[in-house]
Design a protein around this motif. Structure first.
Motif, PDB file in Angstrom:
ATOM      1  N   PRO A   1       0.830  -1.214   0.000  1.00 16.83           N
ATOM      2  CA  PRO A   1       0.000   0.000   0.000  1.00 16.83           C
ATOM      3  C   PRO A   1       0.865   1.266   0.000  1.00 16.83           C
ATOM      4  O   PRO A   1       1.978   1.262   0.537  1.00 16.83           O
ATOM      5  CB  PRO A   1      -0.798  -0.109   1.298  1.00 16.83           C
ATOM      6  N   ALA A   2       0.341   2.327  -0.613  1.00 12.36           N
ATOM      7  CA  ALA A   2       0.984   3.639  -0.510  1.00 12.36           C
ATOM      8  C   ALA A   2       0.837   4.118   0.935  1.00 12.36           C
ATOM      9  O   ALA A   2      -0.034   3.635   1.672  1.00 12.36           O
ATOM     10  CB  ALA A   2       0.324   4.617  -1.482  1.00 12.36           C
ATOM     11  N   LEU A   3       1.680   5.040   1.346  1.00 15.14           N
ATOM     12  CA  LEU A   3       1.682   5.472   2.751  1.00 15.14           C
ATOM     13  C   LEU A   3       0.311   5.872   3.299  1.00 15.14           C
ATOM     14  O   LEU A   3      -0.030   5.453   4.404  1.00 15.14           O
ATOM     15  CB  LEU A   3       2.694   6.603   2.967  1.00 15.14           C
ATOM     16  N   PRO A   4      -0.511   6.655   2.576  1.00 18.55           N
ATOM     17  CA  PRO A   4      -1.817   7.008   3.152  1.00 18.55           C
ATOM     18  C   PRO A   4      -2.686   5.776   3.448  1.00 18.55           C
ATOM     19  O   PRO A   4      -3.321   5.690   4.501  1.00 18.55           O
ATOM     20  CB  PRO A   4      -2.461   7.904   2.094  1.00 18.55           C
ATOM     21  N   GLU A   5      -2.718   4.821   2.528  1.00 19.46           N
ATOM     22  CA  GLU A   5      -3.504   3.599   2.736  1.00 19.46           C
ATOM     23  C   GLU A   5      -2.877   2.741   3.837  1.00 19.46           C
ATOM     24  O   GLU A   5      -3.583   2.149   4.658  1.00 19.46           O
ATOM     25  CB  GLU A   5      -3.588   2.804   1.436  1.00 19.46           C
ATOM     26  N   ALA A   6      -1.554   2.700   3.865  1.00 21.03           N
ATOM     27  CA  ALA A   6      -0.851   1.923   4.892  1.00 21.03           C
ATOM     28  C   ALA A   6      -1.194   2.439   6.287  1.00 21.03           C
ATOM     29  O   ALA A   6      -1.364   1.662   7.221  1.00 21.03           O
ATOM     30  CB  ALA A   6       0.660   1.982   4.657  1.00 21.03           C
ATOM     31  N   ARG A   7      -1.332   3.765   6.418  1.00 18.38           N
ATOM     32  CA  ARG A   7      -1.690   4.356   7.729  1.00 18.38           C
ATOM     33  C   ARG A   7      -3.047   3.846   8.207  1.00 18.38           C
ATOM     34  O   ARG A   7      -3.270   3.703   9.402  1.00 18.38           O
ATOM     35  CB  ARG A   7      -1.716   5.880   7.649  1.00 18.38           C
ATOM     36  N   GLU A   8      -3.970   3.593   7.276  1.00 15.92           N
ATOM     37  CA  GLU A   8      -5.289   3.070   7.650  1.00 15.92           C
ATOM     38  C   GLU A   8      -5.225   1.592   8.013  1.00 15.92           C
ATOM     39  O   GLU A   8      -5.917   1.140   8.917  1.00 15.92           O
ATOM     40  CB  GLU A   8      -6.277   3.244   6.490  1.00 15.92           C
ATOM     41  N   LYS A   9      -4.397   0.828   7.299  1.00 13.65           N
ATOM     42  CA  LYS A   9      -4.379  -0.624   7.445  1.00 13.65           C
ATOM     43  C   LYS A   9      -3.542  -1.123   8.626  1.00 13.65           C
ATOM     44  O   LYS A   9      -3.865  -2.135   9.229  1.00 13.65           O
ATOM     45  CB  LYS A   9      -3.849  -1.271   6.161  1.00 13.65           C
ATOM     46  N   ILE A  10      -2.457  -0.427   8.944  1.00 10.62           N
ATOM     47  CA  ILE A  10      -1.506  -0.916   9.943  1.00 10.62           C
ATOM     48  C   ILE A  10      -2.085  -0.819  11.352  1.00 10.62           C
ATOM     49  O   ILE A  10      -2.933   0.038  11.631  1.00 10.62           O
ATOM     50  CB  ILE A  10      -0.173  -0.135   9.826  1.00 10.62           C
ATOM     51  N   VAL A  11      -1.654  -1.718  12.227  1.00  5.51           N
ATOM     52  CA  VAL A  11      -2.089  -1.647  13.629  1.00  5.51           C
ATOM     53  C   VAL A  11      -1.660  -0.297  14.193  1.00  5.51           C
ATOM     54  O   VAL A  11      -0.589   0.217  13.851  1.00  5.51           O
ATOM     55  CB  VAL A  11      -1.533  -2.825  14.478  1.00  5.51           C
ATOM     56  N   SER A  12      -2.490   0.292  15.021  1.00  7.22           N
ATOM     57  CA  SER A  12      -2.292   1.679  15.457  1.00  7.22           C
ATOM     58  C   SER A  12      -0.934   1.929  16.106  1.00  7.22           C
ATOM     59  O   SER A  12      -0.329   2.972  15.885  1.00  7.22           O
ATOM     60  CB  SER A  12      -3.418   2.112  16.396  1.00  7.22           C
ATOM     61  N   GLY A  13      -0.431   0.991  16.870  1.00  6.49           N
ATOM     62  CA  GLY A  13       0.839   1.186  17.564  1.00  6.49           C
ATOM     63  C   GLY A  13       2.043   1.249  16.653  1.00  6.49           C
ATOM     64  O   GLY A  13       3.127   1.638  17.084  1.00  6.49           O
ATOM     65  N   GLN A  14       1.874   0.884  15.376  1.00  4.37           N
ATOM     66  CA  GLN A  14       3.000   0.913  14.437  1.00  4.37           C
ATOM     67  C   GLN A  14       2.946   2.089  13.465  1.00  4.37           C
ATOM     68  O   GLN A  14       3.875   2.282  12.680  1.00  4.37           O
ATOM     69  CB  GLN A  14       3.054  -0.406  13.653  1.00  4.37           C
ATOM     70  N   ARG A  15       1.891   2.910  13.534  1.00  6.14           N
ATOM     71  CA  ARG A  15       1.792   4.067  12.628  1.00  6.14           C
ATOM     72  C   ARG A  15       2.984   4.996  12.759  1.00  6.14           C
ATOM     73  O   ARG A  15       3.393   5.642  11.798  1.00  6.14           O
ATOM     74  CB  ARG A  15       0.498   4.841  12.887  1.00  6.14           C
ATOM     75  N   VAL A  16       3.528   5.068  13.955  1.00 11.31           N
ATOM     76  CA  VAL A  16       4.669   5.942  14.210  1.00 11.31           C
ATOM     77  C   VAL A  16       5.825   5.625  13.260  1.00 11.31           C
ATOM     78  O   VAL A  16       6.541   6.535  12.824  1.00 11.31           O
ATOM     79  CB  VAL A  16       5.108   5.869  15.697  1.00 11.31           C
ATOM     80  N   PHE A  17       5.996   4.368  12.883  1.00 10.96           N
ATOM     81  CA  PHE A  17       7.094   4.017  11.974  1.00 10.96           C
ATOM     82  C   PHE A  17       6.838   4.549  10.564  1.00 10.96           C
ATOM     83  O   PHE A  17       7.769   4.953   9.869  1.00 10.96           O
ATOM     84  CB  PHE A  17       7.327   2.504  11.968  1.00 10.96           C
ATOM     85  N   LEU A  18       5.585   4.569  10.145  1.00 10.57           N
ATOM     86  CA  LEU A  18       5.242   5.156   8.839  1.00 10.57           C
ATOM     87  C   LEU A  18       5.504   6.653   8.855  1.00 10.57           C
ATOM     88  O   LEU A  18       6.034   7.221   7.894  1.00 10.57           O
ATOM     89  CB  LEU A  18       3.784   4.862   8.485  1.00 10.57           C
ATOM     90  N   ASP A  19       5.145   7.302   9.970  1.00  7.84           N
ATOM     91  CA  ASP A  19       5.376   8.739  10.115  1.00  7.84           C
ATOM     92  C   ASP A  19       6.863   9.049  10.072  1.00  7.84           C
ATOM     93  O   ASP A  19       7.296  10.002   9.413  1.00  7.84           O
ATOM     94  CB  ASP A  19       4.781   9.256  11.423  1.00  7.84           C
ATOM     95  N   ARG A  20       7.654   8.240  10.779  1.00 14.57           N
ATOM     96  CA  ARG A  20       9.106   8.456  10.809  1.00 14.57           C
ATOM     97  C   ARG A  20       9.714   8.255   9.418  1.00 14.57           C
ATOM     98  O   ARG A  20      10.612   8.987   9.009  1.00 14.57           O
ATOM     99  CB  ARG A  20       9.766   7.549  11.835  1.00 14.57           C
ATOM    100  N   LEU A  21       9.232   7.250   8.702  1.00 14.15           N
ATOM    101  CA  LEU A  21       9.727   7.000   7.344  1.00 14.15           C
ATOM    102  C   LEU A  21       9.392   8.188   6.443  1.00 14.15           C
ATOM    103  O   LEU A  21      10.237   8.673   5.695  1.00 14.15           O
ATOM    104  CB  LEU A  21       9.138   5.708   6.774  1.00 14.15           C
ATOM    105  N   ALA A  22       8.146   8.654   6.494  1.00 14.89           N
ATOM    106  CA  ALA A  22       7.713   9.781   5.666  1.00 14.89           C
ATOM    107  C   ALA A  22       8.562  11.007   5.970  1.00 14.89           C
ATOM    108  O   ALA A  22       8.993  11.728   5.041  1.00 14.89           O
ATOM    109  CB  ALA A  22       6.232  10.077   5.904  1.00 14.89           C
ATOM    110  N   GLU A  23       8.840  11.263   7.248  1.00 13.49           N
ATOM    111  CA  GLU A  23       9.665  12.413   7.639  1.00 13.49           C
ATOM    112  C   GLU A  23      11.091  12.248   7.113  1.00 13.49           C
ATOM    113  O   GLU A  23      11.678  13.185   6.586  1.00 13.49           O
ATOM    114  CB  GLU A  23       9.660  12.541   9.164  1.00 13.49           C
ATOM    115  N   LEU A  24      11.623  11.071   7.240  1.00 13.73           N
ATOM    116  CA  LEU A  24      12.987  10.763   6.791  1.00 13.73           C
ATOM    117  C   LEU A  24      13.130  10.980   5.279  1.00 13.73           C
ATOM    118  O   LEU A  24      14.139  11.518   4.806  1.00 13.73           O
ATOM    119  CB  LEU A  24      13.315   9.316   7.146  1.00 13.73           C
ATOM    120  N   LEU A  25      12.108  10.583   4.523  1.00 15.76           N
ATOM    121  CA  LEU A  25      12.179  10.683   3.071  1.00 15.76           C
ATOM    122  C   LEU A  25      11.748  12.061   2.550  1.00 15.76           C
ATOM    123  O   LEU A  25      11.854  12.318   1.358  1.00 15.76           O
ATOM    124  CB  LEU A  25      11.326   9.576   2.433  1.00 15.76           C
ATOM    125  N   GLY A  26      11.232  12.886   3.471  1.00 10.21           N
ATOM    126  CA  GLY A  26      10.864  14.259   3.118  1.00 10.21           C
ATOM    127  C   GLY A  26       9.643  14.313   2.252  1.00 10.21           C
ATOM    128  O   GLY A  26       9.415  15.162   1.460  1.00 10.21           O
TER     129      GLY A  26
END
Length: 157
Positions: free
Chosen positions: A132-157
């Motif tokens: 999934p693309a990041l927006p869809e992944a944020r919906e699908k992933i267990v809530s406690g792991q969303r922080v890793f998607l956020d960190r990745l998005a920030e890292l990649l700018g």
């Protein structure tokens, strides 16, 4: 009882879209509890490890065990740790790479099912993998792991 720890690898790829879309590889958790769920039922590819095993080594081992595929080549990028609602600490690295979800041969676990039946059944650790693309992944992933998607998005700018 010691707190539990998991380590994993968040594989990502750039789709080359005009907006620089990023997709991440997530696994849909296997077993009867997750079978009919989609939102909040996907996870970083990860697993538990013992205190004497280095977290990064555990992340690489769990990737291979959960997907039945080797970790793609490349440099692991530290995304940090996050304490989950169940008290477990999850440590994750990002890795830019690619793999075909159709090639996944998941590891399995055994549990009593139905509960109280004394009947042991084997289930896949993950029953499918997807990009999934990041927006869809944020919906699908267990809530406690969303922080890793956020960190990745920030890292990649």
């Amino acid at each position: 009882m010691a707190a539990k720890h998991s380590a994993g690898i968040l594989l990502f790829r750039r789709t080359g879209g005009a907006d620089g879309d990023i997709e991440v590889l997530l696994g849909h958790m296997g077993g009867p509890f997750w079978a009919r769920r989609d939102v909040g039922a996907w996870s970083v590819i990860k697993g538990e490890y013992e205190p004497d095993e280095p977290a990064q080594a555990a992340a690489r081992r769990e990737f291979r065990e959960e997907l039945g595929l080797p970790v793609p080549p490349g440099e692991l990028i530290w995304l940090g740790e996050a304490k989950q609602p169940n008290g477990k600490t999850v440590t994750v690295w990002a890795l830019e790479g690619d793999l075909d979800p159709a090639l996944v041969v998941p590891g399995t676990f055994t549990m009593e099912w139905p509960r109280g039946s004394r009947r042991l059944q084997e289930f896949p650790e993950i029953d499918r993998a997807a990009w999934p693309a990041l927006p869809e992944a944020r919906e699908k992933i267990v809530s406690g792991q969303r922080v890793f998607l956020d960190r990745l998005a920030e890292l990649l700018g």
